[in-house]
Scaffold this active site. Structure first.
Site, mmCIF file in Angstrom:
data_model
loop_
_atom_site.group_PDB
_atom_site.id
_atom_site.type_symbol
_atom_site.label_atom_id
_atom_site.label_comp_id
_atom_site.label_asym_id
_atom_site.label_seq_id
_atom_site.Cartn_x
_atom_site.Cartn_y
_atom_site.Cartn_z
ATOM 1 N N CYS A 1 0.847 -1.208 0.000
ATOM 2 C CA CYS A 1 0.000 0.000 0.000
ATOM 3 C C CYS A 1 0.877 1.250 0.000
ATOM 4 O O CYS A 1 1.583 1.524 0.980
ATOM 5 C CB CYS A 1 -0.911 -0.036 1.226
ATOM 6 S SG CYS A 1 -1.727 1.522 1.620
ATOM 7 N N CYS B 1 0.229 3.793 2.783
ATOM 8 C CA CYS B 1 0.702 3.237 4.055
ATOM 9 C C CYS B 1 2.191 3.499 4.225
ATOM 10 O O CYS B 1 2.664 3.879 5.309
ATOM 11 C CB CYS B 1 0.457 1.731 4.115
ATOM 12 S SG CYS B 1 -1.275 1.244 4.024
#
Length: 286
Positions: A34, A37
Site C-alpha cells: 500500500c 501506508c
C-alpha cells in the site's frame, strides 16, 4: 522513547490492548503493498516518539487477517484508537494532520496517566457528555457549570442562594459507577439528590418533592477529590442525570464546585470519545 510495536497475531493484539489498560492505543492497519501506508509510516513512528504515554501498534493486514477482519478494516491505511480495550474512534486514509489531531484529542493529561490508582474498568465520562444539552439552574453568570467539567477551567458557583440543579445529558447510554468532586471545604456541596432519565430539567420544587434515585451526603473529605460511590445497580442505563444540590458544607449562600467528574463506562463500545484515566485513593478500585 516510545516505539511502534509490530503485532504478530490476534493473541498478541489482544494482549497489547489489555496491557495498555487506560492508556490511549493507536493502531495502524497497514499493508506492505500500500503506497499511502508506506508514505505515512515514518510519520506514525515520529508520533509514537512525540506522544510517549500512548501505545502505538502496527498491524499488517496480510499477516494478521483475523485481527483486521475482527476490527472491520477494509481499506488501508486505517487507524483505530482504543482505550480500556474499547474502540473509541477511527481514521481512514493517509492524513498526517488528521491523525495527529485525533491523537491530541484522545491523549489525556500527564496527571491522569501518572496517577497510581484507578477505578478499574471505568473512565471519565466527559467525552460522552453533550455539553449543548446540559443545563444548570441558579448558576452564576461569571462562573457557569461548564467551568467545572475540566480541572483548571474555572469553577461553578451558585448565584442567588446555595442551591443548584445540574442537568447532564449524554450522547449515548452510559453506566455510572461513582463521582469525584473537588470543591472548597467551606463552599462545597453537601446534600445532593440524584435523578436520572428525566424528560426535562427539574425545577427546585419538583426536585424537593420527587422521588430520587439516590440521596448522598458529601463530607469535607470527599471534596478533596475522593471517589464517591453510587448505587451502581441503579445507574446501569443513563441517558441523562440531574443533581439537586440542596445545601453546602459551610451553610452559606454560595455553593462552589471546582471540578465534577462522572466515572463509568459506555454501554455500547462503538461510540467515539476521549477517555481519561480516573484516579482515586488506595482501596477505592472496584
Amino acid at each position: 522513547m516510545a516505539s511502534v510495536k509490530a503485532i504478530t497475531d490476534e493473541s498478541h493484539f489482544q494482549s497489547e490492548l489489555a496491557n495498555a489498560s487506560t492508556k490511549l492505543v493507536v493502531v495502524d492497519f497497514t499493508a506492505t503493498w500500500c503506497g499511502p501506508c508506506l508514505r505515512i509510516a515514518p510519520i506514525f513512528n515520529q508520533l509514537a516518539a512525540k506522544y510517549p504515554r500512548a501505545v502505538f501498534l502496527k498491524v499488517d493486514v496480510d499477516q494478521c487477517q483475523e485481527t483486521a477482519a475482527a476490527q472491520g478494516v477494509s481499506a488501508m491505511p486505517t487507524f483505530i484508537f482504543y482505550r480500556n480495550k474499547i474502540k473509541i474512534d477511527r481514521l481512514q486514509g493517509s492524513d498526517p494532520v488528521g491523525l495527529e489531531n485525533k491523537i491530541k484529542q484522545f491523549y489525556g493529561t500527564e496527571e491522569s496517566e501518572d496517577s497510581e490508582e484507578a477505578v478499574v474498568g471505568h473512565m471519565d465520562l466527559l467525552p460522552f457528555i453533550s455539553k449543548s444539552e446540559c443545563e444548570c439552574l441558579n448558576e452564576s453568570d461569571d462562573h457557569p457549570f461548564a467551568n467545572c467539567l475540566s480541572s483548571g477551567g474555572g469553577y461553578l458557583e451558585s448565584d442567588c442562594d446555595e442551591q443548584l440543579i445540574i442537568s447532564i445529558s449524554f450522547n449515548q447510554a452510559v453506566k455510572i459507577h461513582s463521582l469525584k468532586i473537588t470543591a472548597p471545604v467551606d463552599k462545597g456541596p453537601k446534600a445532593i439528590r440524584i435523578f436520572i432519565n428525566q424528560p426535562r430539567t427539574l425545577d427546585f420544587d419538583r426536585a424537593d418533592s420527587s422521588t430520587s434515585v439516590q440521596d448522598i451526603e458529601i463530607t469535607p473529605e470527599d471534596v478533596g477529590g475522593s471517589i464517591v460511590n453510587l448505587r451502581y445497580v441503579k445507574f446501569q442505563n443513563v441517558q441523562n442525570i440531574q443533581f439537586y444540590v440542596k445545601s453546602n458544607l459551610g451553610g452559606g449562600d454560595v455553593t462552589r464546585i471546582n471540578h465534577l467528574v462522572l466515572i463509568g463506562s459506555p454501554i455500547s463500545t462503538t461510540n467515539m470519545g476521549d477517555f481519561k484515566r480516573v484516579t482515586g485513593k488506595k482501596g477505592e478500585s472496584h
